[in-house]
Enzyme design. Sequence first.
Site: not given
Length: 275
Positions: A48, A92, A115
């Site tokens: 990422k 995460q 997200d």
Amino acid sequence: MGKPVADEILGRVRGLVAQSAARGRRPPHLAVVYVGDDPASAVYIRQKQRAAAKVGIETNLQHLPATVGIGDLLAIIDRLNGDPGVDAILVQMPLPAGLDPDLVLERVRADKDADGLHPLNLGRLLAGGRGPRPCTPAGVMALLAHYGQETAGRRALVIGRSRLVGWPVAILLTQAQATVTVAHSRTRDLPRLLAEAEIVVAAAGHPGLVEARHVALGAVVVDVGITRTEEGLRGDVDPGVAERAAALSPVPGGVGPLTVAMLLNNTWEAYSRAL
Ligand code: NAP
């Protein structure tokens, strides 16, 4: 199969970031919160950050020990929420045992939710409103669209009903006019459902769950499952499905890069909304 689609999305984001920089604006900034030392998470975070750098998005990694208390973790999220230089926040997953992911995901400000997993944004998804979409489901839809796969009126089977993948895929496919069945661990006759499905999205995390002999001839199959085995990464779909399917998005090489592209797209959107 996923990479050209991801490259297209990343190219668009890169162009938008460059235009914004040409107007003298600071780059978008994504804060990444990584708790513990899960090796797969470390790989995903590196991917990422590398992709972000390529499109001109800044990242800042907050790496915390697995022993961090929930109070300290929430305080860090609060600080990032209040920092006007941070446009989007990614926590995460998975978090180490003992840290409640719901509590953490809800703490991220909904307008900085990279997200698309904040309950408010999941509500917006359900209502068909604006807001960040969960990255992997959005990636599945981008993949289908890019390869011209019709969804309207088709029978789709989504295997898995998690908040991260299965449910949002089912909602997005329904909004794209497919007739959707959702299978899960208590589903009784998966082969029968597979035999009827014209589109299959497999997101169970069980290697080989979707066997070639059960898939309808000419079906479009998207494998999302990722399991690390001694032979390497395995998807949920038996590779032999490629011989029966009209199209198969495999693992690896399928939706993985799209998840990253959608995360950076969400970061760009959060940044541009705040301008
Ligand atoms: P999850 O939270 O464990 O959910 C798995 C889902 O599959 C659950 O709904 C479960 O049913 C269902 N399931 C399990 N066994 C099944 C079976 N035998 N038949 C039918 N359904 C079954 O996992 P997730 O977070 O959604 O992730 C799913 C997979 O996608 C994992 O392999 C993950 O690594 C992968 N993934 C890939 C990406 C990517 O970028 N490519 C991103 C995210 C996730 P119940 O609800 O009844 O338990």
